[in-house]
Design an enzyme around this catalytic site. Structure first.
Site, mmCIF file in Angstrom:
data_model
loop_
_atom_site.group_PDB
_atom_site.id
_atom_site.type_symbol
_atom_site.label_atom_id
_atom_site.label_comp_id
_atom_site.label_asym_id
_atom_site.label_seq_id
_atom_site.Cartn_x
_atom_site.Cartn_y
_atom_site.Cartn_z
ATOM 1 N N GLU A 1 10.802 -60.527 52.455
ATOM 2 C CA GLU A 1 11.089 -61.004 51.102
ATOM 3 C C GLU A 1 12.386 -60.409 50.573
ATOM 4 O OE1 GLU A 1 6.525 -60.626 51.420
ATOM 5 O OE2 GLU A 1 8.305 -59.590 52.169
ATOM 6 N N CYS B 1 7.906 -55.287 47.387
ATOM 7 C CA CYS B 1 8.372 -56.672 47.394
ATOM 8 C C CYS B 1 7.862 -57.429 46.181
ATOM 9 C CB CYS B 1 7.933 -57.367 48.680
ATOM 10 S SG CYS B 1 8.824 -56.794 50.137
ATOM 11 N N ALA C 1 -0.519 -62.679 87.633
ATOM 12 C CA ALA C 1 0.140 -63.698 88.452
ATOM 13 C C ALA C 1 -0.718 -63.896 89.688
ATOM 14 C CB ALA C 1 1.549 -63.254 88.831
#
Length: 319
Positions: free
Chosen positions: A46, A79, A149
């Site tokens: 922000e 903020c 994998a």
């Protein structure tokens, strides 16, 4: 809100212990400012967006993926105070901040200052983008992703231990993207000795996103590596929202046995190895029935010749 969430998601793996928030300010149908929480957690999204918007923030609508902070810090004003002081007319937030120092207080401060507040737009996408932060607040540990994998028949290596490369270049590039979104990567000592992995990010433009490296071992410490003696040690990690467990079988088995994996990324190659090294050892199941209902398929796609399968742990909502 979609753009705000995307801005925050792009910073995943860089803002811990703070959340990776995104913010967009709109006035008269035109974007006046954009921002995302910066590396190290400050400045907040922000604040970045307000600085870009300047006077154009007055009377504007601010879209943010998380409730603006309300707790005071030596690193700068809240903020919520910045937004009210800038004259923003309306705040649209995706979700409430679960941090007890702010939870609901940011919205209360804004409403007390005469700012209209709306909550809930884009909530699910915002939660997914900040899974690491939200998991750490809820469970006291990072969000854990396990990468495997595999061949078609579920092997990670030949009997000799050779495993480079099971998957092709597109799959390996996706792994580097996953690394770029993690605060820390962990491997077991066997993988370290066999492969001497660098565990860095080698995608053009993302080379600076290489995470901290951790080693799961009960042996002697290794220079340049943070040591975890057991999977449960992730509860003491500092400044880690997202942890990526890359290998090998011992580390994967240990984390699954401890039920500390939240997501699994399986990169499956179109090859059959036959006799070879399995991805996992015994994880504590005594009956097939116990295995059902624990995981759900969350995504699947082709990566060149390989296939990505994504699974997420099914957990009961926190009480």
């Amino acid at each position: 809100m979609a753009e705000a969430v995307a801005l925050g998601a792009a910073m995943r793996g860089r803002t811990a212990p703070n959340p990776n928030v995104g913010c967009v300010i709109v006035r008269d149908g035109v974007v006046a400012g954009r921002g995302a929480t910066q590396p190290g957690g400050r400045p907040h999204a922000e604040a970045v967006a307000l600085a870009e918007a300047g006077e154009r923030a007055r009377g504007a609508t601010l879209h943010t993926s998380l409730e603006p902070c309300a707790h005071r810090s030596h690193r700068g004003p809240t903020c919520a105070a910045l937004i009210a002081g800038a004259g923003v007319a309306r705040v649209v937030a995706a979700i409430e901040d679960p941090d007890p120092r702010t939870r609901g207080e940011g919205f209360a401060m804004l409403r007390a200052a005469g700012v209209e507040v709306s909550v809930g737009a884009g909530a699910e996408a915002a939660r997914r983008s900040m899974e690491g932060f939200l998991t750490r607040l809820a469970l006291g540990r990072p969000y854990v992703t396990l990468k495997l994998a595999l061949s078609i028949d579920g092997k990670i290596a030949l009997p000799s231990g050779e495993s480079k490369w099971i998957t092709g270049g597109d799959a390996r590039a996706h792994v580097h993207l996953a690394r770029a979104q993690a605060d820390m990567i962990l491997v077991g000592r066997g993988t370290l000795l066999a492969d001497q992995p660098r565990l860095d990010v080698r995608l053009p433009g993302l080379e600076d996103r290489s995470p901290r490296r951790a080693l799961l071992t009960r042996g002697e410490p290794v220079a340049g590596w943070e040591i975890l003696r057991s999977p449960e040690d992730i509860f003491r990690l500092h400044n880690v929202n997202d942890l990526l467990v890359e290998g090998g079988s011992g580390a994967a088995t240990a984390f699954l046995s401890a039920d500390l994996v939240d997501r699994i990324l399986i990169y499956r190659a179109p090859i059959i190895i036959g006799e070879g090294r399995s991805a996992l050892g015994y994880i504590g199941l005594e009956a097939i029935a116990d295995a059902h209902g624990r995981w759900r398929s969350a995504d699947g796609r082709s990566l060149g010749v390989d296939r990505l399968e994504v699974y997420e742990r099914v957990r009961e909502p926190a009480a």
